[in-house]
Design a protein around this motif. Structure first.
Motif, mmCIF file in Angstrom:
data_model
loop_
_atom_site.group_PDB
_atom_site.id
_atom_site.type_symbol
_atom_site.label_atom_id
_atom_site.label_comp_id
_atom_site.label_asym_id
_atom_site.label_seq_id
_atom_site.Cartn_x
_atom_site.Cartn_y
_atom_site.Cartn_z
ATOM 1 N N PHE A 110 27.848 93.536 129.239
ATOM 2 C CA PHE A 110 28.073 92.196 128.688
ATOM 3 C C PHE A 110 26.893 91.283 128.999
ATOM 4 C CE2 PHE A 110 29.213 87.794 129.244
ATOM 5 C CZ PHE A 110 29.716 87.489 127.995
ATOM 6 N N LEU A 111 26.429 91.302 130.244
ATOM 7 C CA LEU A 111 25.313 90.432 130.622
ATOM 8 C C LEU A 111 24.055 90.772 129.835
ATOM 9 C CD1 LEU A 111 25.914 90.242 134.469
ATOM 10 C CD2 LEU A 111 26.336 88.434 132.771
ATOM 11 N N GLU A 112 23.796 92.043 129.631
ATOM 12 C CA GLU A 112 22.628 92.443 128.845
ATOM 13 C C GLU A 112 22.782 92.005 127.386
ATOM 14 O OE1 GLU A 112 19.088 93.540 127.485
ATOM 15 O OE2 GLU A 112 19.666 93.303 129.587
ATOM 16 N N ALA A 113 23.962 92.168 126.823
ATOM 17 C CA ALA A 113 24.195 91.737 125.445
ATOM 18 C C ALA A 113 24.085 90.217 125.318
ATOM 19 C CB ALA A 113 25.566 92.223 124.966
ATOM 20 N N ALA A 114 24.560 89.489 126.314
ATOM 21 C CA ALA A 114 24.454 88.032 126.304
ATOM 22 C C ALA A 114 22.986 87.604 126.380
ATOM 23 C CB ALA A 114 25.250 87.442 127.465
ATOM 24 N N ARG A 115 22.229 88.259 127.229
ATOM 25 C CA ARG A 115 20.798 87.962 127.342
ATOM 26 C C ARG A 115 20.101 88.243 126.015
ATOM 27 N NH1 ARG A 115 16.137 90.096 127.482
ATOM 28 N NH2 ARG A 115 16.935 92.195 127.311
ATOM 29 N N ALA A 116 20.397 89.401 125.422
ATOM 30 C CA ALA A 116 19.780 89.770 124.153
ATOM 31 C C ALA A 116 20.155 88.791 123.037
ATOM 32 C CB ALA A 116 20.183 91.193 123.775
ATOM 33 N N ALA A 117 21.325 88.178 123.142
ATOM 34 C CA ALA A 117 21.765 87.200 122.146
ATOM 35 C C ALA A 117 21.129 85.827 122.368
ATOM 36 C CB ALA A 117 23.287 87.078 122.175
ATOM 37 N N GLY A 118 20.328 85.703 123.419
ATOM 38 C CA GLY A 118 19.647 84.441 123.689
ATOM 39 C C GLY A 118 20.416 83.481 124.566
ATOM 40 N N LEU A 119 21.521 83.935 125.140
ATOM 41 C CA LEU A 119 22.278 83.064 126.039
ATOM 42 C C LEU A 119 21.528 82.919 127.362
ATOM 43 C CD1 LEU A 119 25.789 84.467 125.183
ATOM 44 C CD2 LEU A 119 24.787 82.303 124.423
ATOM 45 N N ARG A 120 21.745 81.807 128.041
ATOM 46 C CA ARG A 120 20.985 81.532 129.267
ATOM 47 C C ARG A 120 21.837 81.401 130.517
ATOM 48 N NH1 ARG A 120 16.913 77.249 126.418
ATOM 49 N NH2 ARG A 120 15.935 78.772 125.062
ATOM 50 N N GLN A 121 23.112 81.036 130.352
ATOM 51 C CA GLN A 121 23.993 80.848 131.501
ATOM 52 C C GLN A 121 25.351 81.475 131.203
ATOM 53 O OE1 GLN A 121 23.156 79.380 134.426
ATOM 54 N NE2 GLN A 121 21.123 78.762 133.733
ATOM 55 N N VAL A 122 25.894 82.151 132.199
ATOM 56 C CA VAL A 122 27.242 82.707 132.090
ATOM 57 C C VAL A 122 28.044 82.167 133.269
ATOM 58 C CG1 VAL A 122 28.650 84.794 132.001
ATOM 59 C CG2 VAL A 122 26.352 84.796 130.985
ATOM 60 N N ILE A 123 29.192 81.603 132.953
ATOM 61 C CA ILE A 123 30.045 81.011 133.979
ATOM 62 C C ILE A 123 31.351 81.804 134.036
ATOM 63 C CG2 ILE A 123 31.339 78.947 134.652
ATOM 64 C CD1 ILE A 123 29.105 77.360 133.162
ATOM 65 N N ALA A 124 31.748 82.164 135.237
ATOM 66 C CA ALA A 124 33.027 82.830 135.460
ATOM 67 C C ALA A 124 33.959 81.840 136.139
ATOM 68 C CB ALA A 124 32.839 84.069 136.329
ATOM 69 N N VAL A 125 35.158 81.712 135.621
ATOM 70 C CA VAL A 125 36.187 80.858 136.211
ATOM 71 C C VAL A 125 37.267 81.810 136.728
ATOM 72 C CG1 VAL A 125 37.801 78.961 135.831
ATOM 73 C CG2 VAL A 125 35.649 79.051 134.537
ATOM 74 N N ILE A 126 37.389 81.890 138.054
ATOM 75 C CA ILE A 126 38.206 82.925 138.678
ATOM 76 C C ILE A 126 39.232 82.286 139.605
ATOM 77 C CG2 ILE A 126 38.153 84.962 140.165
ATOM 78 C CD1 ILE A 126 35.238 85.389 139.209
ATOM 79 N N ALA A 127 40.483 82.694 139.456
ATOM 80 C CA ALA A 127 41.551 82.180 140.315
ATOM 81 C C ALA A 127 41.203 82.425 141.776
ATOM 82 C CB ALA A 127 42.878 82.850 139.969
ATOM 83 N N ASP A 128 41.537 81.453 142.618
ATOM 84 C CA ASP A 128 41.206 81.612 144.037
ATOM 85 C C ASP A 128 42.296 82.354 144.814
ATOM 86 O OD1 ASP A 128 43.158 79.642 144.420
ATOM 87 O OD2 ASP A 128 41.772 78.152 145.234
ATOM 88 N N GLU A 129 43.260 82.890 144.092
ATOM 89 C CA GLU A 129 44.314 83.700 144.713
ATOM 90 C C GLU A 129 44.561 84.906 143.816
ATOM 91 O OE1 GLU A 129 49.076 83.333 144.889
ATOM 92 O OE2 GLU A 129 48.030 81.656 145.814
#
Length: 174
Positions: free
Chosen positions: A108-127
Motif C-alpha cells: 500500500f505504501l509503495e502504491a501510495a508513493r507511486a500515486a504521488g501521495l506524500r503523507q499517510v495517516i493512521a488513526v488507531i484505537a488506543d485500546e
C-alpha cells in the motif's frame, strides 16, 4: 506466505472485504463503526477511492481467498490536503500473525508513493489495537498525536492514536 498475491481490488472482492470488516465491527474496538457495512456501501467506497487515484489493495491466498485489504481515503476535502490520505488495513482473522499485514501495508505504501501521495495517516484505537500500532510503527510510522476518550463502543470510552508516515514522491520520468 510465499503464495500471497497483493493486487488492486476488484468488484468480486467486495463481499469478502465487507465480511472481514464486519467481523471487526461486531467483535472489537479497532473500528468505531457500530453498524455493519454492506457490499453496496463498499462498492461505492471503491468507486470514490479509485476516482481519486488512491490505492485500494487486497491480499489474496493461492486458493483465491481474500485475506485482507488496505486502502486510503482522503484526509480532508480541503485542496491543500490532496496529497495526504488516511490508511486502513484489515485482515481476516485466520490471516493474523502470518506476515500478511506487513506485506499488504508495504505494498500500500509503495502504491501510495507511486500515486504521488506524500503523507499517510493512521488513526488507531488506543485500546485493543496493539497489533495495528506495532505494524504501523514497523513500517516507519511515527506517533503524531493522541486523543483520549473520543469514541464510545461496547460501553467503553476509547481514544485514538495518530501515526504518520511521510512518503518520498517518485522521481519523475525523463
Amino acid at each position: 506466505m510465499n503464495d500471497l498475491v497483493i493486487r488492486t481490488v476488484t468488484a468480486g472482492d467486495i463481499p469478502a472485504i465487507s465480511a472481514i470488516y464486519n467481523h471487526y465491527v461486531r467483535t472489537s474496538t479497532v473500528t468505531f463503526d457500530e453498524v455493519e457495512s454492506t457490499p453496496r456501501g463498499w462498492a461505492e467506497k471503491r468507486a470514490s477511492i479509485e476516482g481519486h487515484g488512491i490505492p485500494f489493495l487486497v491480499a489474496q491466498a493461492e486458493d483465491g481467498a481474500v485475506l485482507g485489504y488496505a486502502l486510503g481515503v482522503a484526509w480532508s476535502t480541503k485542496s491543500a490536503y490532496r496529497y495526504t490520505v488516511e490508511n486502513s488495513i484489515y485482515l481476516a482473522p485466520e490471516a493474523a500473525g502470518r506476515g500478511v499485514g506487513t506485506r499488504l501495508l508495504a505494498a500500500f505504501l509503495e502504491a501510495a508513493r507511486a500515486a504521488g501521495l506524500r503523507q499517510v495517516i493512521a488513526v488507531i484505537a488506543d485500546e485493543g489495537a496493539e497489533a495495528s500500532l506495532a505494524l504501523h510503527r514497523r513500517a516507519g510510522f511515527v506517533d503524531a498525536g493522541h486523543l483520549t476518550r473520543t469514541g464510545l463502543k461496547f460501553g467503553r470510552q476509547i481514544g485514538v492514536r495518530f501515526l504518520q508516515r511521510e512518503l518520498t514522491p517518485p522521481v519523475p520520468a525523463e
